[in-house]
Design a protein around this motif. Sequence first.
Motif, PDB file in Angstrom:
ATOM      1  N   ARG A 190       0.865  -1.184   0.000  1.00  0.00           N
ATOM      2  CA  ARG A 190       0.000   0.000   0.000  1.00  0.00           C
ATOM      3  C   ARG A 190       0.897   1.229   0.000  1.00  0.00           C
ATOM      4  N   ASP A 191       0.461   2.273  -0.670  1.00  0.00           N
ATOM      5  CA  ASP A 191       1.334   3.448  -0.791  1.00  0.00           C
ATOM      6  C   ASP A 191       1.721   4.025   0.579  1.00  0.00           C
ATOM      7  N   ASP A 192       0.792   3.916   1.546  1.00  0.00           N
ATOM      8  CA  ASP A 192       1.059   4.492   2.879  1.00  0.00           C
ATOM      9  C   ASP A 192       2.214   3.787   3.589  1.00  0.00           C
TER      10      ASP A 192
HETATM   11 ZN    ZN Z   1      -3.021   4.745   0.632  1.00  0.00          ZN
END
Ligand code: ZN
Length: 297
Positions: free
Chosen positions: A56-58
């Motif tokens: 996930r980008d986070d």
């Molecule tokens: Zn995200």
Amino acid sequence: MSPDRSRLHIAIQKSGRLADQSRQLLKDAGLKLSQGGKNHLTARAENFPLDLMFVRDDDIPTFVADGVCELGIVGQNVLEEYALGQPGRRFEEVARLGFGRCSLKLAAPESLNFFALPMLAGQRIATSYPRLLEQFLARNSIEAEIVTMRGAVELAPRLGIARFVCDLVSTGATLEANGLAPVADVFDSEAVLVRTAKPLDAAHADKAQALLTRIEGVIATAESKYIVLNAPESALPAIAEILPGAEAPTVVPLVGRPGHVAVQAVCQESVFWETLEKLKAAGASAILVMPIEKMML
Ligand code: ZN
Ligand code: PRT
């Protein structure tokens, strides 16, 4: 499966707005990607010592900051939001990638006829980027209440959660569909290649540098064009002025046409029809614009 520490590791978004372009960038850099490991959470470059991790980008800033992955591709918005919550900067932005462009903006109900920043004082503002918003408010000496939401921020005013929102905008269609209008820019963002600040051993540093050089070449190539044209010698100064982002064009005499030359140049900016019209008006003829396949700077 524990990561093979002799290889480099890059964290990219598994699915979402940056996923396809991140993979494409690596392919354009000449990497042949394998089908992917278990659950498609990893993949291997078959012709370069690089493993891909799909996350996930986070999670990308943490992976890179902790050195689990030496490299990552992530939006500056996610990266800065993470960095503002950490004591030291544990990563370095090494290249802007020219995709995933968006802007974190403050938005107000369209029904508000007039807006000025002091109107935010004491108000509730919904956002998924509380630290970036807090920094913006502090810089503008505004005290407001930040309501953190993980998604659907644009619904906050309608649900009575907050009067204002601070959300990512690209086309602006989502704000408009929710009766909101942008009133201030908080943070402009695009996807970046990020590298851990943890020291790499010489072998890893060399591999990372080789990949970075290729990626820089891909980025430069995406916008660059090769232009060839004929022109009277007397028109050269005017033509050189018009060529966008060209350094020292090559000028070659034309056999049988005294006073005329062929000009060749790499333009490192987009070449529009307007540019061609200007070149023609300045005396150029037989203008060719060609894509560049590879470039090493
Ligand atoms: Zn995200
Ligand atoms: O699952 P994962 O956590 O990995 O993904 P995500 O859902 O958190 O992120 P994702 O895939 O939506 O976005 C990834 C990154 O793309 C963001 O962090 C930004 O860097 C970048 N990006 C570029 C955007 C947008 N453009 C964008 N428009 N991220 C989100 N949006 C949202 C925006 O908030 C709005 O709600 O898209 C909606 C439509 O935007 P408009 O203005 O075009 O209507």
